[in-house]
Design a protein around this motif. Structure first.
Motif, PDB file in Angstrom:
ATOM      1  N   ALA A 240       0.820  -1.218   0.000  1.00 57.04           N
ATOM      2  CA  ALA A 240       0.000   0.000   0.000  1.00 57.04           C
ATOM      3  C   ALA A 240       0.852   1.266   0.000  1.00 57.04           C
ATOM      4  CB  ALA A 240      -0.926  -0.015   1.213  1.00 57.04           C
ATOM      5  N   THR A 241       1.962   1.233   0.716  1.00 55.05           N
ATOM      6  CA  THR A 241       2.834   2.413   0.785  1.00 55.05           C
ATOM      7  C   THR A 241       3.351   2.788  -0.593  1.00 55.05           C
ATOM      8  OG1 THR A 241       3.512   1.869   3.045  1.00 55.05           O
ATOM      9  CG2 THR A 241       4.926   3.369   1.805  1.00 55.05           C
ATOM     10  N   ASN A 242       3.808   1.798  -1.334  1.00 55.48           N
ATOM     11  CA  ASN A 242       4.312   2.068  -2.678  1.00 55.48           C
ATOM     12  C   ASN A 242       3.203   2.513  -3.622  1.00 55.48           C
ATOM     13  OD1 ASN A 242       6.949   1.504  -1.976  1.00 55.48           O
ATOM     14  ND2 ASN A 242       6.833  -0.647  -2.607  1.00 55.48           N
ATOM     15  N   GLN A 243       1.971   2.024  -3.404  1.00 50.25           N
ATOM     16  CA  GLN A 243       0.847   2.492  -4.208  1.00 50.25           C
ATOM     17  C   GLN A 243       0.600   3.982  -3.973  1.00 50.25           C
ATOM     18  OE1 GLN A 243      -0.727   1.103  -6.591  1.00 50.25           O
ATOM     19  NE2 GLN A 243      -0.783  -1.122  -6.316  1.00 50.25           N
ATOM     20  N   PHE A 244       0.672   4.397  -2.731  1.00 52.44           N
ATOM     21  CA  PHE A 244       0.452   5.814  -2.418  1.00 52.44           C
ATOM     22  C   PHE A 244       1.579   6.674  -2.993  1.00 52.44           C
ATOM     23  CE2 PHE A 244       0.669   9.614   0.234  1.00 52.44           C
ATOM     24  CZ  PHE A 244      -0.664  10.014   0.270  1.00 52.44           C
ATOM     25  N   GLN A 245       2.815   6.199  -2.851  1.00 54.72           N
ATOM     26  CA  GLN A 245       3.960   6.942  -3.395  1.00 54.72           C
ATOM     27  C   GLN A 245       3.857   7.055  -4.912  1.00 54.72           C
ATOM     28  OE1 GLN A 245       6.056   8.613  -1.800  1.00 54.72           O
ATOM     29  NE2 GLN A 245       6.416   7.735   0.220  1.00 54.72           N
ATOM     30  N   LEU A 246       3.416   5.982  -5.551  1.00 54.03           N
ATOM     31  CA  LEU A 246       3.241   6.015  -7.001  1.00 54.03           C
ATOM     32  C   LEU A 246       2.178   7.042  -7.378  1.00 54.03           C
ATOM     33  CD1 LEU A 246       3.544   4.980  -9.899  1.00 54.03           C
ATOM     34  CD2 LEU A 246       1.927   3.137  -9.325  1.00 54.03           C
ATOM     35  N   ALA A 247       1.077   7.055  -6.642  1.00 53.96           N
ATOM     36  CA  ALA A 247      -0.001   8.003  -6.938  1.00 53.96           C
ATOM     37  C   ALA A 247       0.485   9.443  -6.824  1.00 53.96           C
ATOM     38  CB  ALA A 247      -1.174   7.754  -5.986  1.00 53.96           C
ATOM     39  N   GLN A 248       1.208   9.748  -5.763  1.00 58.97           N
ATOM     40  CA  GLN A 248       1.668  11.120  -5.555  1.00 58.97           C
ATOM     41  C   GLN A 248       2.705  11.531  -6.595  1.00 58.97           C
ATOM     42  OE1 GLN A 248       2.411  12.412  -1.433  1.00 58.97           O
ATOM     43  NE2 GLN A 248       0.245  12.886  -1.741  1.00 58.97           N
ATOM     44  N   SER A 249       3.634  10.635  -6.890  1.00 61.20           N
ATOM     45  CA  SER A 249       4.657  10.954  -7.892  1.00 61.20           C
ATOM     46  C   SER A 249       4.041  11.145  -9.269  1.00 61.20           C
ATOM     47  CB  SER A 249       5.715   9.845  -7.930  1.00 61.20           C
ATOM     48  OG  SER A 249       6.391   9.756  -6.694  1.00 61.20           O
ATOM     49  N   ALA A 250       3.100  10.285  -9.600  1.00 57.83           N
ATOM     50  CA  ALA A 250       2.431  10.404 -10.901  1.00 57.83           C
ATOM     51  C   ALA A 250       1.628  11.698 -10.977  1.00 57.83           C
ATOM     52  CB  ALA A 250       1.524   9.198 -11.125  1.00 57.83           C
ATOM     53  N   GLN A 251       0.998  12.079  -9.891  1.00 57.11           N
ATOM     54  CA  GLN A 251       0.222  13.320  -9.866  1.00 57.11           C
ATOM     55  C   GLN A 251       1.115  14.530 -10.115  1.00 57.11           C
ATOM     56  OE1 GLN A 251      -2.064  13.801  -6.289  1.00 57.11           O
ATOM     57  NE2 GLN A 251      -3.092  15.664  -6.998  1.00 57.11           N
ATOM     58  N   VAL A 252       2.285  14.566  -9.444  1.00 56.07           N
ATOM     59  CA  VAL A 252       3.218  15.683  -9.641  1.00 56.07           C
ATOM     60  C   VAL A 252       3.774  15.676 -11.058  1.00 56.07           C
ATOM     61  CG1 VAL A 252       5.404  16.693  -8.888  1.00 56.07           C
ATOM     62  CG2 VAL A 252       3.824  15.757  -7.197  1.00 56.07           C
ATOM     63  N   ALA A 253       4.000  14.481 -11.588  1.00 56.23           N
ATOM     64  CA  ALA A 253       4.559  14.363 -12.939  1.00 56.23           C
ATOM     65  C   ALA A 253       3.520  14.642 -14.020  1.00 56.23           C
ATOM     66  CB  ALA A 253       5.155  12.975 -13.139  1.00 56.23           C
ATOM     67  N   GLY A 254       2.242  14.784 -13.634  1.00 61.22           N
ATOM     68  CA  GLY A 254       1.202  15.072 -14.611  1.00 61.22           C
ATOM     69  C   GLY A 254       0.590  13.837 -15.236  1.00 61.22           C
ATOM     70  N   ASP A 255       0.910  12.666 -14.696  1.00 64.92           N
ATOM     71  CA  ASP A 255       0.352  11.418 -15.219  1.00 64.92           C
ATOM     72  C   ASP A 255      -0.897  11.091 -14.388  1.00 64.92           C
ATOM     73  OD1 ASP A 255      -0.228   8.940 -16.218  1.00 64.92           O
ATOM     74  OD2 ASP A 255       1.741   8.049 -15.777  1.00 64.92           O
ATOM     75  N   ASN A 256      -2.001  11.775 -14.720  1.00 63.90           N
ATOM     76  CA  ASN A 256      -3.221  11.637 -13.919  1.00 63.90           C
ATOM     77  C   ASN A 256      -3.835  10.243 -13.998  1.00 63.90           C
ATOM     78  OD1 ASN A 256      -2.889  14.277 -13.192  1.00 63.90           O
ATOM     79  ND2 ASN A 256      -4.464  15.085 -14.567  1.00 63.90           N
ATOM     80  N   THR A 257      -3.693   9.594 -15.128  1.00 63.39           N
ATOM     81  CA  THR A 257      -4.270   8.253 -15.275  1.00 63.39           C
ATOM     82  C   THR A 257      -3.615   7.282 -14.290  1.00 63.39           C
ATOM     83  OG1 THR A 257      -4.708   8.669 -17.623  1.00 63.39           O
ATOM     84  CG2 THR A 257      -4.678   6.367 -16.881  1.00 63.39           C
ATOM     85  N   THR A 258      -2.298   7.327 -14.244  1.00 65.89           N
ATOM     86  CA  THR A 258      -1.575   6.457 -13.307  1.00 65.89           C
ATOM     87  C   THR A 258      -1.881   6.843 -11.866  1.00 65.89           C
ATOM     88  OG1 THR A 258       0.225   6.106 -14.890  1.00 65.89           O
ATOM     89  CG2 THR A 258       0.721   5.699 -12.570  1.00 65.89           C
TER      90      THR A 258
END
Length: 299
Positions: A240-258
């Motif tokens: 779950a931790t890595n899922q949250f980190q992935l979500a936040q990093s993708a959001q900052v990177a502009g990858d909203n789908t991910t």
């Protein structure tokens, strides 16, 4: 003749005077004063050689152990010597040399990355970890460390950007050290047209350039972090931790789908987590943005 004999009889013997004189009185023993009873006074009086011994011991300890010298003397030298022997194999130059000799050896890159991180050489540590994770693609600890370094550098540039933005302020004319307003210099100091505007304009131009350069660094770092977290989640999708980190990093990177998919996965894995409320809020915002974008394209 009788008289002469009588005279001889009255003559005292040779030792008569000595015998009749009173015996010389012995000197009375003087009682030791309180000073004479002190330890070092008695030591000085009865064992002066002890001072020489103590001086020798102190000199020996000064040289060997560095007593009173601010260091540990020969002990320090010996310690540094042995430390030098043990650390020679892990010095940066030797680790770099080992990597050149064995570029396909994962442990060599791992050791180099650790040393670079210890020396606060983050960018070079990232490069070393990139090589290491290619050679050891299933090492989750190495991948998490690499992703963490990407995010760390991204935060560094965000802080730098905020600093530049905070400094982009008009020139302060209300300083307590400002010259008197009645003087020519004071008039120029308080004249926003003469002093404040040119300085603010120059400051804004330079800081905006620096801020833009900092922002341009953040996106690629976040994108790299997204890539690493995706690799981690292939190895362990239930983290779950890595899922949250992935979500936040993708959001900052502009990858909203991910980001949307990762937030959903996180909430499914850890619905009662302390970060669940944050994930829900971010998910709603991303979904709203995605709907708006889809409608604008359709219209």
């Amino acid at each position: 003749m009788a008289r002469g004999t009588q005279h001889r009889k009255r003559r005292p013997p040779a030792n008569a005077r000595v015998a009749t004189e009173p015996a010389a009185k012995a000197k009375p023993r003087v009682k030791d004063s309180w000073e004479d009873q002190l330890f070092f006074s008695r030591l000085r009086r009865h064992a002066k050689w002890m001072f020489a011994f103590l001086a020798l011991v102190f000199a020996f300890s000064f040289v060997i152990f560095g007593v009173g010298s601010g260091s540990t003397g020969i002990g320090d030298v010996l310690q540094n010597f042995f430390n030098g022997i043990t650390s020679t194999g892990s010095s940066l130059s030797s680790l770099q040399s080992n990597v050149k000799k064995h570029p396909k050896e994962a442990s060599a890159w791992r050791a180099l990355a650790t040393k670079l991180e210890t020396d606060q050489k983050v960018d070079r540590a990232i490069v070393a970890l990139q090589h290491y994770t290619k050679l050891a693609p299933k090492d989750q600890a190495g991948l998490e460390e690499l992703a963490g370094l990407y995010l760390r550098r991204a935060r560094d540039y965000e802080t730098l950007y905020s600093t530049y933005q905070g400094e982009d302020q008009p020139y302060a004319t209300d300083s307590p050290f400002a010259p008197k307003s009645t003087t020519p210099l004071g008039k120029a100091y308080t004249d926003t047209t003469a002093l404040e505007s040119p300085l603010s304009s120059l400051l804004s131009t330079n800081l905006n350039k620096a801020a833009t350069a900092a922002v341009e660094k953040i996106g690629p770092l976040e994108t790299n972090a997204v890539s690493v977290y995706k690799r981690l989640l292939k190895l362990d999708p239930s983290n779950a931790t890595n899922q949250f980190q992935l979500a936040q990093s993708a959001q900052v990177a502009g990858d909203n789908t991910t980001a949307i998919a990762a937030y959903k996965a996180f909430l499914k894995l850890a619905p009662n987590d302390a970060l669940a409320s944050t994930a829900k809020t971010q998910l709603k915002q991303l979904q709203a943005t995605a709907t708006a974008t889809s409608n604008s394209k359709a219209g």
